[in-house]
Structure formats: C-alpha cells, structure tokens
Design a protein around this motif. Structure first.
Motif, PDB file in Angstrom:
ATOM      1  N   LYS A 347       0.919  -1.245  -0.071  1.00  8.30           N
ATOM      2  CA  LYS A 347       0.166   0.007   0.042  1.00  8.30           C
ATOM      3  C   LYS A 347       1.059   1.345   0.041  1.00  8.30           C
ATOM      4  O   LYS A 347       1.847   1.605   1.114  1.00  8.30           O
ATOM      5  N   ILE A 350       0.914   8.377  -0.413  1.00  6.37           N
ATOM      6  CA  ILE A 350       1.605   9.538  -1.097  1.00  6.37           C
ATOM      7  C   ILE A 350       2.528  10.324  -0.007  1.00  6.37           C
ATOM      8  O   ILE A 350       3.616  10.932  -0.627  1.00  6.37           O
ATOM      9  N   VAL A 768      -2.173   3.288  -8.464  1.00  7.93           N
ATOM     10  CA  VAL A 768      -1.207   4.150  -8.152  1.00  7.93           C
ATOM     11  C   VAL A 768      -0.117   4.399  -8.858  1.00  7.93           C
ATOM     12  O   VAL A 768       0.477   3.185  -9.057  1.00  7.93           O
ATOM     13  N   GLN A 769       0.331   5.197  -9.211  1.00  7.72           N
ATOM     14  CA  GLN A 769       1.869   5.819 -10.209  1.00  7.72           C
ATOM     15  C   GLN A 769       2.814   5.617  -8.948  1.00  7.72           C
ATOM     16  O   GLN A 769       3.125   6.223  -8.110  1.00  7.72           O
TER      17      GLN A 769
END
Length: 877
Positions: A347, A350, A768-769
């Motif tokens: 997970k 950011i 997600v990048q």
C-alpha cells in the motif's frame, strides 16, 4: 653372432619404443595426473567411481552390441543359410564342392564379420559413452513425487529415464536394421555363391529374418510410443504458452496411435505372408504400409492443423486451451522453484513523512550501499594494489558482524597476476617458483559518506584492520584469476634469493597439490605440462608440490562437470584463512510442460526448463581443498548424484558456522527465476492469455537494472538485518514500477541467520503511480540545480558518472538512492561525490543519507502545509 643384423633390430626397437611412448603419452599420462590430482584433494574414491561408471557402462554396451552383431552374422552363415537339394547330397563330387564353399562361409568368414561386428558395436556405443552421466541419473534417480497431468507419470521419468530411452530406442533400431540388412545380404550371398541350392530359403532362415524384422518393427513402435511424450515439449503454441494444445492432443496424438497400429499391422501381415502357403496376399501389407506412411506424413502437413486452429481453437482460445495453459503455468512454476513465493500487496502512501521519520531513525540505517563494485574496483587497484604483480579480478559484496550489527561491505582478494610484471621479468622462475600466489584482501563498507576518502575495514599487506579482521593464512593460491601452475615450496623462496617478496610470499605450507617426490613423477609432470624445466630445475625439491587448476571455476568444473556454476564466486574472510563460496546449479531440459530458457548459466548456453541451486561449494583459497554441501535436498538430480557418488556431498549442517552465515541467494539463479516469473505470476489461464500484467526488467539509459544485494532490517526479525537480493520490475513497455522482489536466506521463523532461501514480492496497486528507475532518473536530469552542479563538475576536468540506483521498499513508500561519482580525467579513479535520494517526486542531493533524509522530511512537511506547491529539490554542497 654372425647372423645378427643390427639395422632391423634397431628399427624394430625404435618402432616399439615409439609405439609405447605414444600410447603412454596419449592414453595413460592424463590418467595418472588426474589420479594424483584427485588423490591430493581426497577424492580418489570418487575418481575411481567415475572411471568405473564410464568404462563399465560404455564397455558393457559395446560388448552387448558386439555379441548381437556377431551372433546373428555367425548363426546366419553357419546354420540357417544352406539348403542343398537331394541331388547334391547323392552326388559325392557335387556334395564335396558344396561343402567346400559352405565351409568358407561357416568358418572362414568369421575373420570378416568378427571385426565388422566390433567396428559396428563401437560406433553404436559412442553415444552411450558420451551420455554416461545421464545414464547415472537413469540408474540412481528416484521419484520426485510430482505427477505430470497428461500421461500420469512422475516427472522424474522424463528427467531421468526418458532421455536414455530415446537413446536406447534409436540405437537398438539402428542395430536391428543393420543386423537385418547384414543377415539378408549374407543369405543372399550364400545363395548366389554356393551352387545348386534350392530356390526357397530354408525354414530356419525365414524364422531368423522374421524375428529380426519383428525387432525392427517393435523398436519403431517403441519410438512412436516415446514420441507421445515428445508432445510435452511442443513449442507450436508459443508465444502464448508452451506445451501441447488442442491440435497436438486431438490431431497429432491420434495420428501417433494410428501409426502404431499400422506398424503392428505391417508386422502381422508380413509374417503371415512369409509363412503362409495357400492364402498369400500383398494387399493387407500394402494397406498397412500406406496407412503407416500417411499417419507419419499427416503429422508434418500443416493444412489440417491450421484449419483446426482457425475454425475451432482461435474463436474460443481461452476456453479451449485453458487446461493446456494451466498445465504449462503449474509446470513452469514448479520447475523454476517459484511455487513458494510470498506475495504482499504494498500500500503506497503519497505522504512519505512517517516513513522518512521512522527510517531516518532506524537502527543501522547507514547500511544502504552507495558504493558500486563496478566503480570500486578501480579505487582498489590504485590504492591497494601496492605491488605491480597484484590484481583485483572482481569486487564482491557480503555482510559481516561489525560494530555490533551486520553491515554490508565490499571486499576483494589481492590475487597474483604475472602479466602485470615487466616483460623481462616474466621468466620461468618468477612465473612458477617465485610469484606463485596473491596475498590478503581489502574490505570497505558499502555505505559511506560522500566527499571523504574511502573508509577501510581491512587494508595493506600488513592486514591492518580497525574492526577486528585478522587472518592467520592470508596467502591466496587459488582464486578467480587465470593462474599458471606453481611449484611450491621451493629453494628460491627458502634461500631468500634476491628480489623475492618478503612477508607476502612465504613458502607454501599446505597439503594440497601433486607431490613431486621422485624423478619418475618429475618426468611425467614435465611431459604433461610440456615443460622440461620442471625436471631440470635444481630449485624443485622432493618436498615440492605441483599446484594446477587453480582457477576456482576450472577446478570445480574438472571435479564435477555435471554441475553448472554461478558466474560470481565470492570471497569469505575467516580468522584462519580465506575461502571462496561457489554456487552450483542442476538443470534439465526434460521437465514436462515447462517453458525452456537459455542463458549463460550453462556453459554452452543450451536451453533448460528446470533449475535448482542445490549445492554450495567451498574452496580453500590457501590449499585448494574443495567441499560440496547440499543446500536443497528436495532436488531429485542432486539426490541421484549423491547416491551415485557417496561421500562427495556433505550435509549443510556440516558447514562451519563462520561460513554458513555467509551463504546467499545466488544472483544468476534469482535473475533466471524473475525472468520466468515476470510472465508466469499470472497464474490463471484467463490472466495468462490476456498478458495484461506481464513485467520486465527496468531499463535506465539503455541498460537493464539487474538484481543487487542490500543489507537492511525489513521488520521481519526484530531489528535483525537481512542480506537480500532486490529486483524491481516494470510493466512491459511502461516505466512505472510494478513490483519489487526480495530474495533472502534468513529463516524468519527463527531469525538466527540459518539458511532458508525464499522470495518475497511486493506488488504495487494498479491505481497508484509508483515511479520506476527511468522516471526517477528523468526527475534527476530535469532538476535544474542538480544539472547545474553536474555541469560545473564536468568543467573542472572531471567526469560525472551515475552509479546503480538502489530501490528500497519502506513501510508505505519507495526509496530511491543513487550515488554520484566523480572520475578524475587522468587516473579515472572514482570518488563518491554526492548521494541523490528520492521519494515520490521529491529529489535531493546531499553528502550523506541522513542529511538527505532530513531535507526530504522538510520538503514533505512544506508540501503538506502548501499542497499547491510544486516539486522541490535541493543540491548539497
């Protein structure tokens, strides 16, 4: 005495001596030297076992085929080929003529077909001689416990028995065909040469030829039965999947069975035709023969299979070929030892502030390696070569318990390299008596601060160390270099001849090497090495030993050629001496349904579809002793060799603890596994067919990112550092990161550094990048302050080089660390100038990792307070 002719006697004596010399030189010299060499390593029993296996097996095969050829030729000429009419038996003159010619075949022809039988037997036995080690697996292999799904055989049948069955079937078929043709020709010659015979063959000859014909047909049928198993290795369905699909199982397999039935029909109809008198007909044989040829021909005609593919398979490929794809997936994962991979969904957060705070205060955070061994070797050479004849062939990576914790280090052995001496000094005495070995090693921490000189943990010829390294026997007689033979101990060093190195070249005190304790051995070894100076030199004493095969890989390959070796043997430093650890692999190209690969793990780069790392080999750098330890006792191949060669392989529990703690997951093995896993992690037929999640190795500046070692606490074992291989991967044709794989050796249930290899894969969410190495590299290049600093350094007579990018999974973030080296224009010696650290899209460049982390923390705090701000970066002074 008057009749004595000296010239013929002299010529005869010279001829006999020449023959004896040639026979000894080419047949016995290698044998004796190998025997002495194996004996010096305490492998004499193993040497004799290899010798007996090879020659008993090939000899038995030769005798068997010789007996087969001789028996059939003899029985055809002696008993079954003559059928004299009653008229000849009544007429004495005709009977004597008949008997005289028959005697030529019955007795005289033995002189002809005996050598012919021997020549044919030798030719037939050559392939068996070449594959005698595969035959060992046939005799000593056992079941693996894994069943192949199509035919229900244990996979060991395909790995051990199937290749030998293919060889035996081929050779028996050729032999039966040769015997059939030879005896037929012999019967025909008897009827042509011997006069007044009946027109028909006698019953015995018919029975003989029928038996031989039956063997030919039965061997053909056996070959067709084996051909069924060959479908397991079909690549017609590549690149989608490997192995048989709908066409092979529904079209080719029935044709094989049709060919088998037709071949048996040919046998029955021919036998019936030969022995039947009233109901002879060629039609059944002709029909069977046409059926047989048609069944074989149709297998090689693509029209029907292409129509099946087009009309049946392709419209519903994923459903029709689902079982075939699943079989290929399961077999490939099992063959490459990929069934126990631990997968963790990573997970990504950011906001990396928490991770930065946690990891910047983590115990022993300085272990992140910033010195690449590819750059470090130049510094080692220039700073620690010390003498012109020393060399560092390669720099290794390892971990040692230093300053209270496991710390990653770079290390290299200081090996001998005579080629670096001046040409005039490269004479025989210097090469083989004086400069015989390397001395010592250098060790430096893999993690260091930039802008300061290299920190040394072990250095110089006096083996200086501030962290406790001490080696009793630092001499290195065996290593990675290309060593020539050495004669030690010898009088040159004992008598202290001028020019002899002092402490770093003491006389040899080991027990390895071939003793040169007689003039006979001197003579033989001189002949073997084609160097008469060994015999003539007064400096070679009865205590001297010949050290040969001193390169590690050459040495191990000569001992156990059936093992494939990792490209990178590595040095281990103990209190007593240096050791080399060499990882070894077993491979097979006969694992059913598994995808074959080709790389340089095998010396000839042959394809294989099964691999294990079941052996750790330890080579003593001082006396060359070689020990084999089984690290994977689930490998059926190494178990077969262990049964064939008792006493050669030891248990891993017998490995000394100081060496056990330095075992690692081998880089070549992991690289091969990840190349396969990049596609085969999609382990359902639907995903496998779609190939939407296939991975590839990242590429940065046109170079693939290969697996690299790192020592770090990954929160698995209570602050214990693990020495792992890291392998990042990106989606095919994309630059973002898909996964990071970790291959380690610590048993997480015990956390005691015992050897238990395993792989953990951190997979990132698709939504997600996560930046890949090339994207981080682009961020670095786009940073104006970093680019300006690079330009400034390049203008100062230096060259800037980027080192290997380290990608490290933190708790919920991905850390990227890239060292920056400054190479002096003249010396090309690298200096660690800065360290670039990146998380997310934030990039900073500093002299230390700690300072970089502090600045990253400030950047994330600022971004949290000002969400609209752009990407920040900074450059360290």
């Amino acid at each position: 005495m008057r009749n004595w002719k000296p010239l013929p006697v002299l010529i005869g004596t010279i001829s006999v001596l020449t023959v004896l010399y040639v026979a000894f030189y080419f047949l016995f010299l290698d044998f004796f030297v190998d025997l002495w060499w194996f004996r010096s390593l305490d492998f004499e029993a193993y040497f004799w076992l290899k010798f007996l296996y090879r020659f008993i097996f090939s000899g038995a095969v030769t005798v068997f085929f010789f007996a087969v050829f001789l028996f059939h030729f003899w029985i055809a000429s002696r008993y079954l080929g003559f059928s004299a009419s009653d008229e000849i038996l009544i007429d004495d003159q005709k009977r004597r003529r008949f008997q005289r010619i028959a005697d030529i075949f019955m007795n005289g022809s033995t002189k002809v077909y005996t050598p012919i039988s021997l020549i044919l037997a030798i030719v037939i036995a050559v392939p068996f001689y070449q594959q005698w080690e595969q035959a060992l697996l046939f005799f000593f292999g056992s079941n693996s416990g894994i069943t192949e799904p199509l035919y229900g055989n244990d996979v060991s049948f395909y790995m051990f028995q199937y290749p030998i069955y293919l060889l035996i079937q081929k050779e028996l078929l050729v032999s039966a065909a040769v015997v059939l043709l030879g005896t037929s020709a012999l019967y025909w010659a008897e009827h042509i040469v011997i006069p007044d015979q009946t027109q028909n063959l006698p019953l015995g000859a018919k029975i003989h030829l029928s038996i031989l014909f039956s063997f030919v047909i039965l061997f053909v049928v056996w070959g067709l039965l084996l051909e069924r198993f060959g479908l397991l290795y079909q690549d017609n369905n590549q690149p989608v999947f490997f192995g048989p699909g709908f066409v092979e199982l529904r079209y080719n397999l029935p044709l094989i069975w049709l060919a088998i039935a037709a071949a048996l029909a040919i046998l029955v109809t021919v036998i019936f035709y030969v022995f039947s008198v009233r109901h002879r007909s060629k039609a059944p044989t002709l029909i069977a023969l046409i059926s047989f040829v048609a069944a074989l021909w149709l297998q090689h005609v693509r029209l029907v299979p292409d129509l099946i593919e087009k009309l049946v398979v392709k419209p519903n490929f994923s459903r029709i070929e689902a079982n075939s794809m699943q079989n290929n997936i399961n077999a490939t994962l099992a063959a490459y030892d990929l069934t126990k991979i631990k997968t963790i969904d990573f997970k990504v957060d950011i906001d990396a502030t928490k991770d930065i705070e946690a990891w910047s205060t983590k115990k022993h955070f300085e272990n992140i390696p910033v010195w690449d061994r590819e750059f470090l070797i130049d510094s080692y050479m220039q700073l620690q070569g010390i003498r012109p004849y020393y060399d560092f062939p390669a720099v290794d990576e390892d971990r040692y318990f230093i300053n209270g914790h496991h710390q990653q280090v770079n290390l290299a052995a200081r090996e001998i390299n005579i080629d670096k001496l001046p040409k005039e000094a490269q004479n025989w005495e210097n090469t083989h008596l004086r400069y015989t070995h390397g001395y010592g090693a250098v060790i430096s921490p893999a993690a260091q601060d930039a802008g300061i000189p290299i920190v040394w943990y072990l250095r110089d010829l006096d083996m200086s160390s501030q962290v406790g390294f001490a080696v009793k026997y630092p001499d290195i007689y065996y290593g990675k270099g290309q060593y020539q033979y050495a004669l030690v101990p010898n009088k040159l060093i004992t008598e202290g001849i001028s020019g002899t190195p002092a402490k770093d070249s003491l006389n040899y005190q080991g027990n390895s090497g071939i003793p040169i304790n007689s003039y006979f051995r001197k003579l033989l070894l001189s002949s073997y090495l084609k160097d008469e100076k060994i015999f003539l030199s007064p400096n070679v004493t009865k205590d001297s030993r010949l050290l040969i095969r001193r390169n590690i890989k050459e040495r191990v390959t000569r001992l156990t050629p059936f093992l494939h070796l990792d490209k990178d043997p590595y040095l281990v430093v103990t209190k007593d001496r240096f050791f080399w650890i060499q990882d070894a692999y077993t491979t097979s190209s006969f694992y059913p349904l598994s995808l074959p690969v080709s790389n340089d793990i095998t010396a000839d780069q042959q394809q294989f579809n099964y691999i294990r790392n079941p052996v750790k080999i330890v080579v003593d750098a001082y006396d060359g002793r070689v020990d084999y330890y089984i690290s994977d006792d689930n490998d059926p191949i190494i178990n077969a060799y262990q049964r064939a060669y008792p006493g050669v392989f030891k248990l891993l529990t017998d490995l000394p603890e100081e060496l056990l703690q330095h075992l690692r997951y081998p880089r070549d093995f992991y690289h091969t596994q990840m190349d396969v896993y990049a596609k085969y992690h999609q382990n359902s037929p639907q995903l496998f067919y779609e190939q939407a999640e296939t991975w590839q190795a990242p590429v940065v500046q046109n170079e693939a990112v290969l697996p690299y070692f790192i020592t770090m606490d990954f929160n698995h074992c209570n602050d214990e550092e693990e020495f792992v291989l890291i392998n990042p991967m990106t989606p095919v044709n994309r630059n973002n990161l898909s996964m990071v794989g970790l291959a380690g050796t610590m048993d997480e249930s015990k956390c005691d550094h015992s050897y238990k290899p395993g792989i953990t894969v951190f997979q990132f969410p698709k939504a997600v990048q996560v930046n890949g190495p090339s994207q981080v590299n682009a961020l670095i290049d786009q940073n104006p302050e970093i680019a300006a600093q690079f330009t400034l350094w390049n203008q100062q007579g230096s060259e800037i080089k980027k080192g290997r990018m380290v990608i490290l999974p933190m708790d919920n973030s991905i850390l990227y660390v890239q060292p920056i080296y400054m190479l002096a224009t003249q010396t090309k010696m690298p200096e660690l100038a800065r360290v670039i650290v990146s998380i997310g899209n934030q990039v900073v460049m500093e002299k230390t990792l700690q300072t970089a982390f502090d600045r990253l923390k400030d950047l994330f705090v600022k971004r949290a307070n000002a969400p609209s701000s752009g990407v920040s970066s900074a450059e360290g002074k």
